[in-house]
Every structure is written in structure tokens, then in C-alpha cells.
Design a protein around this motif. Structure first.
Motif, PDB file in Angstrom:
ATOM      1  N   ALA A 176       0.824  -1.205   0.000  1.00  0.00           N
ATOM      2  CA  ALA A 176       0.000   0.000   0.000  1.00  0.00           C
ATOM      3  C   ALA A 176       0.864   1.262   0.000  1.00  0.00           C
ATOM      4  O   ALA A 176       0.544   2.246  -0.691  1.00  0.00           O
ATOM      5  CB  ALA A 176      -0.925  -0.002   1.221  1.00  0.00           C
ATOM      6  N   ILE A 182       2.105   1.827  -3.517  1.00  0.00           N
ATOM      7  CA  ILE A 182       1.058   2.391  -4.373  1.00  0.00           C
ATOM      8  C   ILE A 182       0.855   3.872  -4.075  1.00  0.00           C
ATOM      9  O   ILE A 182       0.674   4.694  -4.992  1.00  0.00           O
ATOM     10  CB  ILE A 182      -0.249   1.611  -4.185  1.00  0.00           C
ATOM     11  CG1 ILE A 182      -0.082   0.175  -4.689  1.00  0.00           C
ATOM     12  CG2 ILE A 182      -1.391   2.290  -4.922  1.00  0.00           C
ATOM     13  CD1 ILE A 182       0.172   0.069  -6.164  1.00  0.00           C
ATOM     14  N   THR A 191      -7.637   7.400  -4.599  1.00  0.00           N
ATOM     15  CA  THR A 191      -6.971   6.130  -4.925  1.00  0.00           C
ATOM     16  C   THR A 191      -6.023   5.698  -3.815  1.00  0.00           C
ATOM     17  O   THR A 191      -6.010   4.528  -3.413  1.00  0.00           O
ATOM     18  CB  THR A 191      -6.204   6.262  -6.249  1.00  0.00           C
ATOM     19  OG1 THR A 191      -7.105   6.658  -7.280  1.00  0.00           O
ATOM     20  CG2 THR A 191      -5.547   4.950  -6.618  1.00  0.00           C
ATOM     21  N   VAL A 248      -6.722   2.339  -1.645  1.00  0.00           N
ATOM     22  CA  VAL A 248      -5.756   1.239  -1.701  1.00  0.00           C
ATOM     23  C   VAL A 248      -5.212   0.930  -0.310  1.00  0.00           C
ATOM     24  O   VAL A 248      -5.081  -0.242   0.084  1.00  0.00           O
ATOM     25  CB  VAL A 248      -4.615   1.584  -2.676  1.00  0.00           C
ATOM     26  CG1 VAL A 248      -3.470   0.603  -2.534  1.00  0.00           C
ATOM     27  CG2 VAL A 248      -5.128   1.585  -4.104  1.00  0.00           C
ATOM     28  N   SER A 253      -5.883  -2.586   1.460  1.00  0.00           N
ATOM     29  CA  SER A 253      -4.752  -3.480   1.747  1.00  0.00           C
ATOM     30  C   SER A 253      -4.643  -3.787   3.238  1.00  0.00           C
ATOM     31  O   SER A 253      -4.336  -4.917   3.626  1.00  0.00           O
ATOM     32  CB  SER A 253      -3.455  -2.851   1.239  1.00  0.00           C
ATOM     33  OG  SER A 253      -3.197  -1.623   1.903  1.00  0.00           O
ATOM     34  N   THR A 312       4.240  -4.968  -9.008  1.00  0.00           N
ATOM     35  CA  THR A 312       4.056  -3.513  -8.910  1.00  0.00           C
ATOM     36  C   THR A 312       5.378  -2.786  -9.089  1.00  0.00           C
ATOM     37  O   THR A 312       5.458  -1.778  -9.809  1.00  0.00           O
ATOM     38  CB  THR A 312       3.438  -3.156  -7.551  1.00  0.00           C
ATOM     39  OG1 THR A 312       2.215  -3.880  -7.380  1.00  0.00           O
ATOM     40  CG2 THR A 312       3.151  -1.670  -7.472  1.00  0.00           C
TER      41      THR A 312
END
Length: 445
Positions: A236, A239, A262, A266, A270, A290
């Protein structure tokens, strides 16, 4: 560290969680209605955004906390997410109502701005608390627990200072007319408050490094399922970094809103998966994918920009939009596949070590556990846990006949009894021949 075992999930939501989610939904609808009735010029005058965004983020966070609390009522992460999600939704409604009150002359404008600008700063406490208490809702025992508590304390300095400071010290220049300057505050000179607010802001944002260090320390000492849970949080964080970078590269308030929603969605998702169902997907593969996708995308975009800049310098106006598109596609097609393969191998090796090559792991175990046919071996070649289960005491395995090629450690019964002599019969050998040192019981178990 304290191990968070798997606890049975009895319901999808808890009672307090359902109430909080319902309240967040009502605040979201209220913010949407108030924002629709507020002119854009009024929001620009007071320098605010539509509060429906804050209400939406708060609802997402509250829903994640409700799921966690339904899974385990003793986990304080669920309570923290519900509390800060509700605060986020109320803060969003205060932002919407403040702009509406200024535009329409409605009451409560000053109180709404005070809550939005002062109490809303306590949202800064949510991230340090989640980082230091995740995944079991407790501080790490020992010195790292002290570091986590210090980080949470530093994060609370700026919100407390903003609540206690006078309006004349908070705002640069004159106090806005929609702010009530008579709000109670500590009787200190404005110069002292400016110094205190500056120091509190510096310590608050610098103190975020301490919870991040606690996360890495917890990940280093965690084992088993707890390590998987912490890796969900690390994914997380990865991201969030990518979303922030994209938001900085692409200007515009719409992109900033999308990046915020977002990142929060996320992170909440997560954290929830890490606590409720940490083995839902292979988190190591997810982190590696990722990282590889982000690295390949950054490299390809950088090369595209460099090639386009060089082309503009050399060709000038001759490089039109069609030529730029062709260059971008060629660079992407030529570089994407090889770079993704190479970076994928490197990242997986970095994350999981030699386990990245699964075929090598399986073949190595097969060579170590299965004696080849035609060789003289013994039960000492077995793993220790198999020797303990089978109560192996002698090395009397000799190869003889085709049955020896079918020998494998899995043929030994885990409930075999102690052998009665120097050697015993193997289940895969003919009667009377020398075999493995383990023999099943009379009942066949």
C-alpha cells in the motif's frame, strides 16, 4: 513480537461499524447536496474544495474499519479506522457548510471553518497510529514500541497547537471575515505562537519517519502470517508513492482528487485484506509485479521524453504529432518486454531470494530427500522431522531389485512404531528382504 493468529470471522460488519458506515453515508449525501447549492465563486473566495471528497474518503476508511472490527473486535486497527473515517466525513461536511454559509448567509459558518481548519488537523494522527499498531493493534514490544509512541506523540503536536492558538497567529496578515477571532486560546504573544506552530509543524512531519522505521523493524522480525500482513502494508505504501508521483506530474485539481481517493482506498483495502485474509493473493508476486511495472514505466517514459526532446532539437518543426506517436510506440515495443523480464527476475530475487526460482527449489529438495536408486543410504539422510515421526534408529537401507527405485520418504508411515531389531521391513520391499528401518503397526496405521 506478538503473533496474530487466525481468528474465525463471525460476521462481515460489527454493530458499531454498521452505525458508523450509515452515518458516513448520510454525511456523504449531505455534502453532495450542500456542494450543489454552493456557487463555485464562493468556494474560490474562501479557498476550499467540495467537501464531498472528504466525505467519500471518510466513508471508505470507515467501511474498512467496520470489516476489520467484524472480523476481530479486539483489534484496535478497526476502531482507529472507524474513528478517523468518521472524523474525515465530518470534516468534509464542515468544509462544505462553511462555503455554503459564506455564500448564502447561513448560520454556523465560523464554527464550520474552525472545525475544518483546527480539529481537522487531527487527521494527521491516523497514519502514524496505523503504521505503529498494524497488524495486531498493539505497539511493538521493547524499544521499537517506545519509538512508535514517540512518533505518535510528535504527530499530535501540530493539531494541539492549532486548536490552542489564536486566529491572529494562525493566519498570515488579516484574519478572514468568515473566521471568528474571539475563539478561546492560550494567552501567549503572537510571535511566540508563530515559533511554536513552526516547530510543531516541523516535528510533526519529521516524526512520520519514526512510524515508517517501526514498520520496517516489524517486517524484519515478523515471521509466517505476520510477515505476510506487513507486506500488505508495504505494498500500500508503494502504491501511495506512485500515486503521489503521478499526481505531481499531471497538474490539475481533478487529478489531485483522484490521486487522494486512490491512495486512501488502496491503503484501507490493503490493511483490511492484510488483517482479514492475508493469503487472498500472493503478496510477494503482487509487490514484485508492482515494482517491475513502475520501474519499466518510468524508464520507458523517461526515454520517450529524452528522445522527443532530442528530436525537437535536431528536427525542429519537422517532428509532428504523428512522428512523436511513432517514436513512443517503437520505444515501448522494443524496451518493454526485455526490461520487464530482466527487472522481474532481479526484483523477485531481491524480495524472496533463491525462492524466486521455484523449479530450483523443488529440484533441490528432491535431490536432498530422495536417495538415488542403486546407492547405499540410511535414515540419516531423512529430514529430522521425518526421523522423529518414524522413530528411525538404524541405517539399514540397501538397494535390491526394482522396488528400490520406488522408495521415497513419503512411503514411511508417520505413526510407525519403533523397530524390533537392527532392521525392519519396508512397505515397498518383498517380505524377508532388508529395507528401510521403519515398519507399520499391525493395524496398518
Amino acid at each position: 513480537m506478538t503473533t496474530t493468529g487466525d481468528r474465525p470471522r463471525t460476521r462481515a460488519f460489527s454493530g458499531p461499524g454498521l452505525v458508523a458506515v450509515a452515518g458516513g453515508g448520510l454525511l456523504l449525501v449531505a455534502c453532495a447536496l450542500v456542494d450543489l447549492a454552493t456557487p463555485a465563486a464562493a468556494r474560490a473566495a474562501v479557498n476550499t474544495d467540495p467537501g464531498v471528497l472528504g466525505a467519500l474518503v471518510g466513508l471508505l476508511v470507515t467501511g474498512a474499519g467496520a470489516v476489520i472490527l467484524g472480523h476481530d473486535r479486539r483489534n484496535r486497527i478497526g476502531l482507529i479506522l472507524i474513528a478517523f473515517g468518521t472524523l474525515w466525513a465530518v470534516d468534509g461536511f464542515a468544509e462544505s457548510w462553511g462555503a455554503y454559509a459564506v455564500a448564502r448567509g447561513a448560520p454556523g459558518g465560523s464554527a464550520a471553518f474552525w472545525f475544518y481548519e483546527r480539529v481537522g488537523a487531527f487527521l494527521l494522527l491516523g497514519l502514524p497510529l496505523v503504521l505503529t499498531l498494524y497488524p495486531d493493534g498493539r505497539f511493538v514490544p521493547g524499544g521499537w514500541g517506545v519509538v512508535g509512541r514517540i512518533g505518535v506523540g510528535l504527530a499530535a503536536l501540530l493539531p494541539i497547537a492549532l486548536v490552542l492558538a489564536p486566529a491572529s497567529a494562525v493566519y498570515e496578515g488579516a484574519v478572514p471575515p468568515w473566521v471568528d477571532p474571539s475563539v478561546p486560546a492560550l494567552p501567549l504573544p503572537d510571535g511566540a505562537w508563530v515559533v511554536l506552530l513552526t516547530a510543531a509543524r516541523t516535528l510533526t512531519f519529521a516524526g512520520l519517519l519514526l512510524p515508517i522505521a517501526v514498520v520496517f523493524a516489524r517486517h524484519h522480525t515478523a515471521t509466517g502470517l505476520d510477515r505476510t500482513r506487513v507486506r500488505w502494508l508495504l505494498w500500500a505504501a508503494l502504491i501511495c508513492v506512485l500515486v503521489v508521483v503521478v499526481g505531481l506530474l499531471v497538474p490539475g485539481s481533478a487529478m489531485a482528487y483522484l490521486a487522494l481517493v486512490t491512495a486512501v482506498a488502496v491503503t484501507a483495502g490493503s490493511v483490511t485484506i492484510g488483517i482479514v485474509a492475508p493469503t487472498l493473493v500472493d503478496i510477494d508476486a503482487l509487490v514484485a509485479g508492482t515494482l517491475v511495472s513502475a520501474a519499466v514505466g518510468a524508464i520507458v517514459i523517461s526515454l520517450d521524453l529524452a528522445i522527443i526532446a532530442a528530436g525537437n532539437e535536431l528536427l525542429g518543426d519537422q517532428l509532428d504529432e504523428r512522428g512523436v506517436t511513432v517514436v513512443v510506440l517503437i520505444v515501448a515495443v522494443v524496451l518493454y518486454g526485455p526490461m520487464r523480464h530482466w527487472l522481474g527476475r532481479w526484483v523477485r530475487r531481491l524480495l524472496v531470494g533463491r525462492r524466486a526460482d521455484r523449479y530450483t527449489v523443488v529440484s533441490t529438495l528432491a535431490r536432498a530427500w530422495s536417495p538415488p536408486a542403486g546407492s547405499t543410504s540410511s535414515c540419516r539422510r531423512w529430514p529430522a522431522r521425518w526421523r522423529r515421526r518414524s522413530r528411525c534408529r538404524t541405517s539399514a537401507w540397501r538397494s535390491s531389485g526394482p522396488a528400490a527405485a520406488r522408495w521415497s520418504p513419503s512411503t514411511a508411515s508417520p505413526r510407525a512404531t519403533r523397530p524390533r531389531g537392527p532392521s525392519c521391513q519396508s512397505p515397498t520391499r518383498a517380505r524377508g528382504s532388508a529395507g528401510c528401518c521403519c515398519r507399520p503397526t499391525a493395524s496398518g496405521r
